[in-house]
Enzyme design. Sequence first.
Site, mmCIF file in Angstrom:
data_model
loop_
_atom_site.group_PDB
_atom_site.id
_atom_site.type_symbol
_atom_site.label_atom_id
_atom_site.label_comp_id
_atom_site.label_asym_id
_atom_site.label_seq_id
_atom_site.Cartn_x
_atom_site.Cartn_y
_atom_site.Cartn_z
ATOM 1 N N ASP A 3 21.464 26.926 10.879
ATOM 2 C CA ASP A 3 22.923 26.778 10.860
ATOM 3 C C ASP A 3 23.584 27.622 9.770
ATOM 4 O O ASP A 3 22.996 27.849 8.714
ATOM 5 C CB ASP A 3 23.249 25.293 10.642
ATOM 6 C CG ASP A 3 24.687 24.980 10.976
ATOM 7 O OD1 ASP A 3 25.360 25.804 11.635
ATOM 8 O OD2 ASP A 3 25.156 23.899 10.577
ATOM 9 N N ASN A 13 26.158 24.437 23.007
ATOM 10 C CA ASN A 13 26.579 25.785 22.563
ATOM 11 C C ASN A 13 27.210 26.629 23.679
ATOM 12 O O ASN A 13 27.847 27.646 23.401
ATOM 13 C CB ASN A 13 25.419 26.556 21.923
ATOM 14 C CG ASN A 13 25.032 26.071 20.550
ATOM 15 O OD1 ASN A 13 23.883 26.150 20.131
ATOM 16 N ND2 ASN A 13 25.998 25.544 19.800
HETATM 17 C C1 FPP Z 1 24.254 28.006 14.281
HETATM 18 O O1 FPP Z 1 25.149 28.643 13.370
HETATM 19 C C2 FPP Z 1 23.463 29.017 14.976
HETATM 20 C C3 FPP Z 1 23.410 29.183 16.353
HETATM 21 C C4 FPP Z 1 24.150 28.322 17.276
HETATM 22 C C5 FPP Z 1 22.625 30.286 16.956
HETATM 23 C C6 FPP Z 1 21.295 30.562 16.326
HETATM 24 C C7 FPP Z 1 20.789 31.831 16.880
HETATM 25 C C8 FPP Z 1 20.107 32.788 16.195
HETATM 26 C C9 FPP Z 1 19.673 32.618 14.781
HETATM 27 C C10 FPP Z 1 19.768 34.108 16.816
HETATM 28 C C11 FPP Z 1 18.748 34.117 17.910
HETATM 29 C C12 FPP Z 1 17.534 33.313 17.665
HETATM 30 C C13 FPP Z 1 16.258 33.774 17.682
HETATM 31 C C14 FPP Z 1 15.153 32.766 17.662
HETATM 32 C C15 FPP Z 1 15.887 35.205 17.700
HETATM 33 P P1 FPP Z 1 26.716 28.585 13.633
HETATM 34 O O2 FPP Z 1 27.112 29.744 14.458
HETATM 35 O O3 FPP Z 1 27.075 27.258 14.220
HETATM 36 O O4 FPP Z 1 27.250 28.727 12.163
HETATM 37 P P2 FPP Z 1 28.608 28.118 11.592
HETATM 38 O O5 FPP Z 1 28.418 26.627 11.568
HETATM 39 O O6 FPP Z 1 28.687 28.720 10.233
HETATM 40 O O7 FPP Z 1 29.706 28.557 12.503
#
Ligand code: FPP
Length: 248
Positions: free
Chosen positions: A27, A75
């Site tokens: 996150d 998501n």
């Molecule tokens: C949460 O941060 C993250 C996600 C919903 C996506 C995670 C995806 C990756 C790390 C990339 C692809 C994965 C792999 C395994 C190659 P957020 O966007 O909710 O952060 P925020 O809370 O700061 O908005």
Amino acid sequence: MAFFKTNSQTPAVDFKHLPRHVAIIMDGNGRWAKKRGLPRTAGHAAGAETFRTIATYCKDIGLEYLTVYAFSTENWKRPAEEVGAIMGLLKKYLLEAIGKMERDKVKMKFFGDLSPLPEELRLLCEQTEEISKRYEGCQVNICLNYGGRDEIIRAAQAFATACVEGKADPNHLTEEAFSKYLFSADVPDPDLVIRPSGELRLSNFLPWQSAYAEFYFTDVLWPDFGKDELHRALAAYQGRSRRFGGIK
Ligand code: FPP
């Protein structure tokens, strides 16, 4: 629920007594990008790099299981551009992973319903799992279109079907038997669940499996989560007394 906030020192880790299974909610990508005036997709790209580093390191130190939350059932509510960027990063990662599998012997599994994914990505996931079957090394589980409650409902449906077909008996259902219907069948429960970015919640991530997990929360955003931060989490875990409802 116990949790541990970080300090600036990196504590020593006993690498001979690592948790078997570490699970991570990746996150903070969006906030990392915002702080730098970048689009959210740049945060996910940086988060994918961090995942690469941490997954490789977990393999190198001999961790048996690493599970990450890459995309939840919720998501899909995000803008199409962001969803597309995450899918693109996953595709890129899987293509690379397939190329390195023979060398690294990493076993990959996906937890979640892959059917709504873009076909190319779904086929790539299936291919990666298929190739992985022959490897015995560190197992990396990627939660993709995963929701913990959804997983439990699916397991309940599969169990009910088995009962109707006379293959299972509702009067003799145990926790162990039920867990075989989950995406995580045959994977031990996570010992340690890590959530960066300052949020103190589980967000539908492995709720069944985390019943006795230790939790580690840190304000560090996922793209900044390096080996030192992992060491802090592991050291915090090693300082805990796990009693599983008993006494020591
Ligand atoms: C949460 O941060 C993250 C996600 C919903 C996506 C995670 C995806 C990756 C790390 C990339 C692809 C994965 C792999 C395994 C190659 P957020 O966007 O909710 O952060 P925020 O809370 O700061 O908005």
